[in-house]
Design a protein around this motif. Sequence first.
Motif, PDB file in Angstrom:
ATOM      1  N   SER A 165       2.478   4.832 -18.491  1.00  9.81           N
ATOM      2  CA  SER A 165       2.709   3.412 -18.267  1.00  9.81           C
ATOM      3  C   SER A 165       3.796   3.227 -17.218  1.00  9.81           C
ATOM      4  O   SER A 165       4.792   3.931 -17.193  1.00  9.81           O
ATOM      5  CB  SER A 165       3.141   2.766 -19.588  1.00  9.81           C
ATOM      6  N   THR A 166       3.570   2.278 -16.326  1.00 12.84           N
ATOM      7  CA  THR A 166       4.580   1.985 -15.316  1.00 12.84           C
ATOM      8  C   THR A 166       5.072   0.559 -15.503  1.00 12.84           C
ATOM      9  O   THR A 166       4.404  -0.276 -16.105  1.00 12.84           O
ATOM     10  CB  THR A 166       4.021   2.147 -13.893  1.00 12.84           C
ATOM     11  N   LEU A 167       6.214   0.300 -14.959  1.00 18.03           N
ATOM     12  CA  LEU A 167       6.828  -1.011 -15.079  1.00 18.03           C
ATOM     13  C   LEU A 167       6.042  -2.062 -14.294  1.00 18.03           C
ATOM     14  O   LEU A 167       5.886  -3.187 -14.728  1.00 18.03           O
ATOM     15  CB  LEU A 167       8.272  -0.943 -14.575  1.00 18.03           C
ATOM     16  N   LEU A 168       5.543  -1.672 -13.127  1.00 18.57           N
ATOM     17  CA  LEU A 168       4.822  -2.594 -12.258  1.00 18.57           C
ATOM     18  C   LEU A 168       3.353  -2.193 -12.150  1.00 18.57           C
ATOM     19  O   LEU A 168       3.024  -1.021 -12.299  1.00 18.57           O
ATOM     20  CB  LEU A 168       5.435  -2.573 -10.853  1.00 18.57           C
ATOM     21  N   PRO A 169       2.485  -3.145 -11.867  1.00 20.62           N
ATOM     22  CA  PRO A 169       1.090  -2.785 -11.613  1.00 20.62           C
ATOM     23  C   PRO A 169       0.993  -1.852 -10.411  1.00 20.62           C
ATOM     24  O   PRO A 169       1.859  -1.850  -9.537  1.00 20.62           O
ATOM     25  CB  PRO A 169       0.406  -4.121 -11.311  1.00 20.62           C
ATOM     26  N   ASP A 170      -0.085  -1.056 -10.343  1.00 20.70           N
ATOM     27  CA  ASP A 170      -0.248  -0.052  -9.304  1.00 20.70           C
ATOM     28  C   ASP A 170      -0.137  -0.647  -7.898  1.00 20.70           C
ATOM     29  O   ASP A 170       0.462  -0.055  -7.014  1.00 20.70           O
ATOM     30  CB  ASP A 170      -1.595   0.672  -9.471  1.00 20.70           C
ATOM     31  N   ARG A 171      -0.718  -1.810  -7.671  1.00 20.24           N
ATOM     32  CA  ARG A 171      -0.651  -2.388  -6.319  1.00 20.24           C
ATOM     33  C   ARG A 171       0.788  -2.704  -5.926  1.00 20.24           C
ATOM     34  O   ARG A 171       1.158  -2.604  -4.760  1.00 20.24           O
ATOM     35  CB  ARG A 171      -1.545  -3.607  -6.190  1.00 20.24           C
ATOM     36  N   TRP A 172       1.625  -3.097  -6.879  1.00 19.12           N
ATOM     37  CA  TRP A 172       3.031  -3.355  -6.570  1.00 19.12           C
ATOM     38  C   TRP A 172       3.781  -2.053  -6.312  1.00 19.12           C
ATOM     39  O   TRP A 172       4.675  -2.000  -5.480  1.00 19.12           O
ATOM     40  CB  TRP A 172       3.702  -4.154  -7.684  1.00 19.12           C
ATOM     41  N   ASN A 173       3.423  -0.997  -7.055  1.00 18.22           N
ATOM     42  CA  ASN A 173       4.024   0.315  -6.808  1.00 18.22           C
ATOM     43  C   ASN A 173       3.703   0.779  -5.389  1.00 18.22           C
ATOM     44  O   ASN A 173       4.559   1.291  -4.683  1.00 18.22           O
ATOM     45  CB  ASN A 173       3.528   1.350  -7.817  1.00 18.22           C
ATOM     46  N   ARG A 174       2.443   0.610  -4.987  1.00 22.52           N
ATOM     47  CA  ARG A 174       2.024   1.002  -3.633  1.00 22.52           C
ATOM     48  C   ARG A 174       2.747   0.172  -2.580  1.00 22.52           C
ATOM     49  O   ARG A 174       3.159   0.695  -1.553  1.00 22.52           O
ATOM     50  CB  ARG A 174       0.510   0.868  -3.469  1.00 22.52           C
ATOM     51  N   LEU A 175       2.920  -1.109  -2.836  1.00 19.62           N
ATOM     52  CA  LEU A 175       3.633  -1.974  -1.900  1.00 19.62           C
ATOM     53  C   LEU A 175       5.099  -1.553  -1.786  1.00 19.62           C
ATOM     54  O   LEU A 175       5.646  -1.446  -0.684  1.00 19.62           O
ATOM     55  CB  LEU A 175       3.530  -3.437  -2.331  1.00 19.62           C
ATOM     56  N   LEU A 176       5.748  -1.298  -2.909  1.00 24.19           N
ATOM     57  CA  LEU A 176       7.141  -0.874  -2.908  1.00 24.19           C
ATOM     58  C   LEU A 176       7.299   0.461  -2.185  1.00 24.19           C
ATOM     59  O   LEU A 176       8.219   0.639  -1.379  1.00 24.19           O
ATOM     60  CB  LEU A 176       7.668  -0.776  -4.340  1.00 24.19           C
ATOM     61  N   LEU A 177       6.389   1.395  -2.427  1.00 22.89           N
ATOM     62  CA  LEU A 177       6.438   2.683  -1.741  1.00 22.89           C
ATOM     63  C   LEU A 177       6.212   2.499  -0.239  1.00 22.89           C
ATOM     64  O   LEU A 177       6.880   3.129   0.586  1.00 22.89           O
ATOM     65  CB  LEU A 177       5.399   3.641  -2.318  1.00 22.89           C
ATOM     66  N   GLY A 178       5.287   1.617   0.137  1.00 24.45           N
ATOM     67  CA  GLY A 178       5.058   1.336   1.549  1.00 24.45           C
ATOM     68  C   GLY A 178       6.291   0.752   2.219  1.00 24.45           C
ATOM     69  O   GLY A 178       6.634   1.118   3.351  1.00 24.45           O
ATOM     70  N   LEU A 179       6.972  -0.139   1.542  1.00 23.80           N
ATOM     71  CA  LEU A 179       8.207  -0.721   2.083  1.00 23.80           C
ATOM     72  C   LEU A 179       9.310   0.331   2.195  1.00 23.80           C
ATOM     73  O   LEU A 179      10.060   0.358   3.169  1.00 23.80           O
ATOM     74  CB  LEU A 179       8.671  -1.895   1.226  1.00 23.80           C
ATOM     75  N   PHE A 180       9.393   1.207   1.194  1.00 23.37           N
ATOM     76  CA  PHE A 180      10.367   2.307   1.226  1.00 23.37           C
ATOM     77  C   PHE A 180      10.105   3.203   2.432  1.00 23.37           C
ATOM     78  O   PHE A 180      11.022   3.560   3.169  1.00 23.37           O
ATOM     79  CB  PHE A 180      10.283   3.109  -0.079  1.00 23.37           C
ATOM     80  N   ARG A 181       8.833   3.572   2.649  1.00 21.85           N
ATOM     81  CA  ARG A 181       8.445   4.399   3.790  1.00 21.85           C
ATOM     82  C   ARG A 181       8.782   3.700   5.102  1.00 21.85           C
ATOM     83  O   ARG A 181       9.345   4.296   6.015  1.00 21.85           O
ATOM     84  CB  ARG A 181       6.947   4.708   3.735  1.00 21.85           C
ATOM     85  N   LEU A 182       8.470   2.417   5.180  1.00 24.92           N
ATOM     86  CA  LEU A 182       8.694   1.646   6.398  1.00 24.92           C
ATOM     87  C   LEU A 182      10.185   1.566   6.745  1.00 24.92           C
ATOM     88  O   LEU A 182      10.582   1.820   7.883  1.00 24.92           O
ATOM     89  CB  LEU A 182       8.106   0.248   6.218  1.00 24.92           C
ATOM     90  N   VAL A 183      11.013   1.242   5.789  1.00 28.48           N
ATOM     91  CA  VAL A 183      12.460   1.118   6.031  1.00 28.48           C
ATOM     92  C   VAL A 183      13.063   2.478   6.372  1.00 28.48           C
ATOM     93  O   VAL A 183      13.850   2.600   7.328  1.00 28.48           O
ATOM     94  CB  VAL A 183      13.171   0.485   4.812  1.00 28.48           C
ATOM     95  N   THR A 184      12.692   3.511   5.623  1.00 28.04           N
ATOM     96  CA  THR A 184      13.216   4.853   5.888  1.00 28.04           C
ATOM     97  C   THR A 184      12.816   5.318   7.281  1.00 28.04           C
ATOM     98  O   THR A 184      13.647   5.839   8.041  1.00 28.04           O
ATOM     99  CB  THR A 184      12.718   5.841   4.822  1.00 28.04           C
ATOM    100  N   GLY A 185      11.550   5.129   7.640  1.00 27.79           N
ATOM    101  CA  GLY A 185      11.081   5.529   8.967  1.00 27.79           C
ATOM    102  C   GLY A 185      11.759   4.756  10.079  1.00 27.79           C
ATOM    103  O   GLY A 185      12.112   5.315  11.125  1.00 27.79           O
ATOM    104  N   LEU A 186      11.960   3.465   9.872  1.00 23.45           N
ATOM    105  CA  LEU A 186      12.610   2.632  10.895  1.00 23.45           C
ATOM    106  C   LEU A 186      14.067   3.059  11.100  1.00 23.45           C
ATOM    107  O   LEU A 186      14.537   3.168  12.243  1.00 23.45           O
ATOM    108  CB  LEU A 186      12.531   1.158  10.507  1.00 23.45           C
ATOM    109  N   LEU A 187      14.780   3.325  10.028  1.00 17.75           N
ATOM    110  CA  LEU A 187      16.165   3.796  10.144  1.00 17.75           C
ATOM    111  C   LEU A 187      16.223   5.138  10.864  1.00 17.75           C
ATOM    112  O   LEU A 187      17.113   5.383  11.692  1.00 17.75           O
ATOM    113  CB  LEU A 187      16.815   3.907   8.766  1.00 17.75           C
ATOM    114  N   PHE A 188      15.281   6.009  10.576  1.00 12.62           N
ATOM    115  CA  PHE A 188      15.220   7.325  11.218  1.00 12.62           C
ATOM    116  C   PHE A 188      14.906   7.173  12.710  1.00 12.62           C
ATOM    117  O   PHE A 188      15.491   7.863  13.552  1.00 12.62           O
ATOM    118  CB  PHE A 188      14.158   8.172  10.519  1.00 12.62           C
TER     119      PHE A 188
END
Length: 150
Positions: A2-25
Amino acid sequence: MSTLLPDRWNRLLLGLFRLVTGLLFTCHGAATLFGVLGGAETGRTPHFPQWPSWWAAAIELAGGVLVTTGLFTRAVALICSGSMAYAYFSVHQQHALLPIQNGGEPAVMFCWAFLTVAVVGPGAMALDGLLPRRSAWRTSERRELATAGD
């Protein structure tokens, strides 16, 4: 599981994490290579092919762009993670044991962030999703068709 957020929200959060990390790099690489964004002074930018500073900055810039866009994400994130591990152990660790003491916190954070992206994938909004996928079934089917004519 069980996860705290629905799968689509997990994917969105991970996508945002990837985007911010990549942009900073990407910004870090551009600052080092071109002396922009408050980075290295113009006269102090590394010259091609100075090892390891020019190559590290090139990986930061190109890898950051690819991770930000989500293109070849897992492989590129693994390369970026390895680059940051190398930076930490070859540049920072010799000055002191802990990252807080040797200035290696950004290298450690980027290393683990990119390793996370490499393992769990790009999340939502990645160009990887637009690439055609080669499944094992299709590959084996092509082999069978290719050998059938022999």
